[in-house]
Write a protein that holds these residues in place. Structure first.
Motif, PDB file in Angstrom:
ATOM      1  N   ILE A 101       0.871  -1.172   0.000  1.00 38.16           N
ATOM      2  CA  ILE A 101       0.000   0.000   0.000  1.00 38.16           C
ATOM      3  C   ILE A 101       0.907   1.221   0.000  1.00 38.16           C
ATOM      4  O   ILE A 101       1.862   1.292   0.785  1.00 38.16           O
ATOM      5  N   PHE A 102       0.652   2.166  -0.885  1.00 39.65           N
ATOM      6  CA  PHE A 102       1.538   3.322  -0.953  1.00 39.65           C
ATOM      7  C   PHE A 102       0.775   4.573  -1.375  1.00 39.65           C
ATOM      8  O   PHE A 102      -0.367   4.509  -1.816  1.00 39.65           O
ATOM      9  N   GLY A 103       1.426   5.731  -1.204  1.00 41.54           N
ATOM     10  CA  GLY A 103       0.783   6.988  -1.524  1.00 41.54           C
ATOM     11  C   GLY A 103       1.777   8.034  -1.977  1.00 41.54           C
ATOM     12  O   GLY A 103       2.991   7.899  -1.774  1.00 41.54           O
ATOM     13  N   TRP A 104       1.239   9.062  -2.598  1.00 39.84           N
ATOM     14  CA  TRP A 104       2.037  10.186  -3.092  1.00 39.84           C
ATOM     15  C   TRP A 104       1.682  11.435  -2.270  1.00 39.84           C
ATOM     16  O   TRP A 104       0.564  11.942  -2.380  1.00 39.84           O
ATOM     17  N   ALA A 105       2.631  11.922  -1.497  1.00 44.88           N
ATOM     18  CA  ALA A 105       2.388  13.132  -0.714  1.00 44.88           C
ATOM     19  C   ALA A 105       2.317  14.358  -1.612  1.00 44.88           C
ATOM     20  O   ALA A 105       1.736  15.378  -1.244  1.00 44.88           O
ATOM     21  N   HIS A 106       2.912  14.236  -2.804  1.00 44.17           N
ATOM     22  CA  HIS A 106       2.913  15.306  -3.793  1.00 44.17           C
ATOM     23  C   HIS A 106       2.380  14.739  -5.107  1.00 44.17           C
ATOM     24  O   HIS A 106       2.290  13.520  -5.274  1.00 44.17           O
ATOM     25  N   PRO A 107       1.999  15.576  -6.051  1.00 43.96           N
ATOM     26  CA  PRO A 107       1.486  15.075  -7.335  1.00 43.96           C
ATOM     27  C   PRO A 107       2.392  14.018  -7.946  1.00 43.96           C
ATOM     28  O   PRO A 107       3.616  14.180  -7.998  1.00 43.96           O
ATOM     29  N   SER A 108       1.793  12.907  -8.382  1.00 42.38           N
ATOM     30  CA  SER A 108       2.575  11.781  -8.905  1.00 42.38           C
ATOM     31  C   SER A 108       3.301  12.119 -10.195  1.00 42.38           C
ATOM     32  O   SER A 108       4.201  11.398 -10.613  1.00 42.38           O
ATOM     33  N   LYS A 109       2.929  13.213 -10.847  1.00 41.81           N
ATOM     34  CA  LYS A 109       3.603  13.611 -12.080  1.00 41.81           C
ATOM     35  C   LYS A 109       4.969  14.247 -11.814  1.00 41.81           C
ATOM     36  O   LYS A 109       5.749  14.440 -12.736  1.00 41.81           O
ATOM     37  N   GLU A 110       5.220  14.574 -10.542  1.00 39.32           N
ATOM     38  CA  GLU A 110       6.514  15.136 -10.184  1.00 39.32           C
ATOM     39  C   GLU A 110       7.496  13.984  -9.952  1.00 39.32           C
ATOM     40  O   GLU A 110       7.494  13.336  -8.912  1.00 39.32           O
ATOM     41  N   LYS A 111       8.343  13.714 -10.946  1.00 43.59           N
ATOM     42  CA  LYS A 111       9.211  12.529 -10.930  1.00 43.59           C
ATOM     43  C   LYS A 111      10.225  12.538  -9.788  1.00 43.59           C
ATOM     44  O   LYS A 111      10.719  11.489  -9.389  1.00 43.59           O
ATOM     45  N   ASP A 112      10.547  13.726  -9.271  1.00 42.22           N
ATOM     46  CA  ASP A 112      11.526  13.798  -8.186  1.00 42.22           C
ATOM     47  C   ASP A 112      10.882  13.566  -6.819  1.00 42.22           C
ATOM     48  O   ASP A 112      11.565  13.600  -5.799  1.00 42.22           O
ATOM     49  N   LYS A 113       9.558  13.315  -6.820  1.00 46.25           N
ATOM     50  CA  LYS A 113       8.853  13.064  -5.564  1.00 46.25           C
ATOM     51  C   LYS A 113       8.055  11.762  -5.697  1.00 46.25           C
ATOM     52  O   LYS A 113       6.855  11.764  -5.937  1.00 46.25           O
ATOM     53  N   PRO A 114       8.737  10.614  -5.560  1.00 41.08           N
ATOM     54  CA  PRO A 114       8.092   9.315  -5.777  1.00 41.08           C
ATOM     55  C   PRO A 114       7.131   8.934  -4.653  1.00 41.08           C
ATOM     56  O   PRO A 114       7.044   9.618  -3.627  1.00 41.08           O
ATOM     57  N   SER A 115       6.425   7.836  -4.860  1.00 41.52           N
ATOM     58  CA  SER A 115       5.495   7.339  -3.841  1.00 41.52           C
ATOM     59  C   SER A 115       6.256   6.806  -2.635  1.00 41.52           C
ATOM     60  O   SER A 115       7.448   6.486  -2.709  1.00 41.52           O
ATOM     61  N   GLU A 116       5.534   6.701  -1.507  1.00 42.16           N
ATOM     62  CA  GLU A 116       6.102   6.147  -0.277  1.00 42.16           C
ATOM     63  C   GLU A 116       5.242   4.982   0.178  1.00 42.16           C
ATOM     64  O   GLU A 116       4.009   5.056   0.154  1.00 42.16           O
ATOM     65  N   THR A 117       5.884   3.902   0.601  1.00 44.30           N
ATOM     66  CA  THR A 117       5.163   2.722   1.078  1.00 44.30           C
ATOM     67  C   THR A 117       4.575   3.000   2.460  1.00 44.30           C
ATOM     68  O   THR A 117       5.273   3.445   3.369  1.00 44.30           O
ATOM     69  N   LEU A 118       3.280   2.724   2.601  1.00 42.41           N
ATOM     70  CA  LEU A 118       2.580   2.939   3.875  1.00 42.41           C
ATOM     71  C   LEU A 118       2.404   1.639   4.650  1.00 42.41           C
ATOM     72  O   LEU A 118       2.325   1.644   5.874  1.00 42.41           O
TER      73      LEU A 118
END
Length: 212
Positions: A123-140
């Motif tokens: 299960i994971f989420g994006w704290a910032h827009p997923s289109k921003e490649k320098d800000k990947p998803s984080e595993t929750l």
């Protein structure tokens, strides 16, 4: 008298408006119709009968859509932050099941259930827009999250109750309370997709507002 009539009219509007708003914003799909304005059924030959939607994965379509399988999408009348999303799904020999909340900037929150816990079941989420490649998803969460193989052939209850940055998640017998910035972001679309095998879905509801 004229002033009194205005007051009576205003009172009636205030009493009725919240109920009308809830009726419009909520999504409740019992699959009684194959064509419903709040839902899209894509990338496969979806069948609608017995108050459920089902589809068999097509290898040719899977390749055509760049390794993306059949998908169902629901969009509430307006984006929401807090709310409750529920459904039941039945996977059969699915290699992957993907449940996602999106907004206009991309992915927000995602559950991926694969047939092997050592691959990408998490299960994971994006704290910032997923289109921003320098800000990947984080595993929750990952430990204890069921695989598609463990759920095979069962009707599985899915429930996600969101309040602020906290979410109470249930997938069958698995339950977890999650905390993350992605959960508090605005959501405007709910989807379920799968790869290989077949999957059925029923009893879908999206209810914006404070979870009950």
């Amino acid at each position: 008298m004229k002033h009194l009539n205005h007051l009576l009219l205003l009172t009636a509007v205030l009493l009725i408006a919240p109920n009308v708003g809830n009726a419009v914003d909520d999504v409740v799909d019992n699959f009684s119709k194959s064509d419903w304005k709040g839902r899209q059924a894509l990338r496969g030959d979806w069948k609608f009968e017995n108050n459920q939607a089902s589809c068999m994965s097509d290898p040719e379509l899977y390749r055509k859509f760049k390794n993306h399988g059949p998908i169902l999408r629901w969009s509430p009348a307006a984006p929401f932050k807090d709310g409750t999303v529920e459904m039941e799904f039945q996977p059969k020999k699915c290699q992957r099941i993907v449940i996602t909340l999106n907004n206009k900037t991309g992915h927000v929150f995602r559950v991926v259930l694969t047939d092997n816990a050592k691959t990408k079941t998490r299960i994971f989420g994006w704290a910032h827009p997923s289109k921003e490649k320098d800000k990947p998803s984080e595993t929750l969460a990952q430990k204890g999250v069921p695989t598609s193989k463990e759920l095979d052939g069962q009707w599985v209850q899915f429930r996600l109750a969101i309040s602020g940055s906290e979410a109470r998640l249930q997938i069958g017998k698995f339950s977890e309370t999650l905390q993350h910035a992605s959960i508090a972001r605005e959501k405007g679309e709910f989807t379920i997709s799968f790869a290989s095998g077949e999957c059925a879905v029923r009893k879908v509801s999206i209810k914006p507002g404070t979870p009950q």
